[in-house]
Write a protein that holds these residues in place. Structure first.
Motif, PDB file in Angstrom:
ATOM      1  N   MET A   1       0.838  -1.198   0.000  1.00 15.40           N
ATOM      2  CA  MET A   1       0.000   0.000   0.000  1.00 15.40           C
ATOM      3  C   MET A   1       0.878   1.255   0.000  1.00 15.40           C
ATOM      4  SD  MET A   1      -2.611   1.228   3.002  1.00 15.40           S
ATOM      5  CE  MET A   1      -1.238   1.446   4.143  1.00 15.40           C
ATOM      6  N   ILE A   2       1.886   1.277   0.855  1.00 19.98           N
ATOM      7  CA  ILE A   2       2.769   2.444   0.946  1.00 19.98           C
ATOM      8  C   ILE A   2       3.593   2.592  -0.331  1.00 19.98           C
ATOM      9  CG2 ILE A   2       4.743   3.430   2.172  1.00 19.98           C
ATOM     10  CD1 ILE A   2       3.560   2.068   4.734  1.00 19.98           C
ATOM     11  N   LEU A   3       4.172   1.504  -0.821  1.00 22.46           N
ATOM     12  CA  LEU A   3       4.972   1.571  -2.048  1.00 22.46           C
ATOM     13  C   LEU A   3       4.127   2.016  -3.234  1.00 22.46           C
ATOM     14  CD1 LEU A   3       7.244  -1.579  -1.707  1.00 22.46           C
ATOM     15  CD2 LEU A   3       7.978   0.809  -1.728  1.00 22.46           C
ATOM     16  N   THR A   4       2.907   1.529  -3.310  1.00 18.91           N
ATOM     17  CA  THR A   4       2.017   1.934  -4.407  1.00 18.91           C
ATOM     18  C   THR A   4       1.786   3.437  -4.364  1.00 18.91           C
ATOM     19  OG1 THR A   4       0.956  -0.229  -4.470  1.00 18.91           O
ATOM     20  CG2 THR A   4      -0.274   1.605  -5.424  1.00 18.91           C
ATOM     21  N   GLY A   5       1.557   3.966  -3.180  1.00 20.52           N
ATOM     22  CA  GLY A   5       1.379   5.413  -3.049  1.00 20.52           C
ATOM     23  C   GLY A   5       2.629   6.181  -3.438  1.00 20.52           C
ATOM     24  N   LEU A   6       3.787   5.707  -2.996  1.00 20.66           N
ATOM     25  CA  LEU A   6       5.036   6.393  -3.335  1.00 20.66           C
ATOM     26  C   LEU A   6       5.333   6.337  -4.831  1.00 20.66           C
ATOM     27  CD1 LEU A   6       7.273   5.159  -0.366  1.00 20.66           C
ATOM     28  CD2 LEU A   6       6.332   7.462  -0.696  1.00 20.66           C
ATOM     29  N   LEU A   7       5.084   5.193  -5.450  1.00 22.37           N
ATOM     30  CA  LEU A   7       5.335   5.066  -6.890  1.00 22.37           C
ATOM     31  C   LEU A   7       4.327   5.880  -7.699  1.00 22.37           C
ATOM     32  CD1 LEU A   7       6.313   1.293  -6.985  1.00 22.37           C
ATOM     33  CD2 LEU A   7       7.821   3.255  -7.408  1.00 22.37           C
ATOM     34  N   ALA A   8       3.093   5.961  -7.225  1.00 27.68           N
ATOM     35  CA  ALA A   8       2.098   6.805  -7.900  1.00 27.68           C
ATOM     36  C   ALA A   8       2.504   8.274  -7.787  1.00 27.68           C
ATOM     37  CB  ALA A   8       0.714   6.574  -7.307  1.00 27.68           C
ATOM     38  N   GLU A   9       3.010   8.643  -6.620  1.00 30.49           N
ATOM     39  CA  GLU A   9       3.504   9.999  -6.411  1.00 30.49           C
ATOM     40  C   GLU A   9       4.641  10.323  -7.381  1.00 30.49           C
ATOM     41  OE1 GLU A   9       6.182  11.221  -2.901  1.00 30.49           O
ATOM     42  OE2 GLU A   9       4.134  11.618  -2.201  1.00 30.49           O
ATOM     43  N   ALA A  10       5.434   9.307  -7.736  1.00 32.75           N
ATOM     44  CA  ALA A  10       6.547   9.489  -8.667  1.00 32.75           C
ATOM     45  C   ALA A  10       6.088   9.460 -10.126  1.00 32.75           C
ATOM     46  CB  ALA A  10       7.604   8.408  -8.433  1.00 32.75           C
ATOM     47  N   GLY A  11       4.786   9.263 -10.340  1.00 34.99           N
ATOM     48  CA  GLY A  11       4.248   9.313 -11.698  1.00 34.99           C
ATOM     49  C   GLY A  11       3.970   7.966 -12.335  1.00 34.99           C
ATOM     50  N   TYR A  12       3.988   6.906 -11.554  1.00 32.30           N
ATOM     51  CA  TYR A  12       3.745   5.559 -12.089  1.00 32.30           C
ATOM     52  C   TYR A  12       2.480   4.995 -11.469  1.00 32.30           C
ATOM     53  CZ  TYR A  12       8.296   6.103 -14.063  1.00 32.30           C
ATOM     54  OH  TYR A  12       9.353   6.579 -14.781  1.00 32.30           O
ATOM     55  N   GLY A  13       1.417   4.996 -12.243  1.00 33.85           N
ATOM     56  CA  GLY A  13       0.144   4.471 -11.765  1.00 33.85           C
ATOM     57  C   GLY A  13      -0.682   5.535 -11.058  1.00 33.85           C
TER      58      GLY A  13
END
Length: 154
Positions: A62-74
């Motif tokens: 959940m946390i990684l998904t949020g961080l990667l989305a914040e970086a523009g992926y997903g």
């Protein structure tokens, strides 16, 4: 006369290869291995046969998904992450109190979306972005806030 091996050039070439690899997504076999663990954890929690490790895996995803989305992926919204955090918090409480680690149907559906996004991110995001998100997660787990990390990261 024997020539010495130019280790500096070999090391430099290896470093260049590593740098280029960081710009590419993870190899498919590694993505499959990492994502399989997440899917197993999600399925165990859906069936009510999870454990603290499965819940922790979903929390990290959940946390990684949020961080990667914040970086523009997903895509991941703040509301989606907040709701997922509440669902997982309830699952942790229930697991500790009753020794049954599970997600209800709605919790499963919400985490299925997060896991699908995570799968996409692992297939598409460059290794450098994934590594950075993993480093941020580790710093957070060590007790540092995301605000401190964001300031240092900027």
């Amino acid at each position: 006369m024997t020539r010495t091996i130019p280790f500096a050039r070999i090391t430099q070439a290896a470093g260049t290869r590593r740098s280029k690899a960081m710009l590419l997504p993870m190899p498919r076999a590694e993505v499959d291995r990492v994502c399989l663990q997440v899917h197993v954890a999600l399925d165990a929690m859906r069936r009510g046969s999870g454990n603290v490790n499965a819940a922790q895996t979903l929390c990290q995803v959940m946390i990684l998904t949020g961080l990667l989305a914040e970086a523009g992926y997903g895509e991941a919204t703040f509301e989606q992450m907040r709701d997922a955090e509440s669902i997982l918090s309830a699952a942790f409480d229930h697991g500790r109190n009753f020794h049954v680690w599970a997600l209800d149907e709605e919790g499963f559906r919400q985490f299925a979306v997060i896991v699908a996004t995570y799968d996409y991110q692992m297939q598409r995001a460059p290794l450098a972005i994934i590594t950075d998100a993993g480093d941020r997660l580790e710093r957070f787990r060590a007790g540092k806030s995301f605000d401190q990390m964001a300031r240092r990261h900027a």
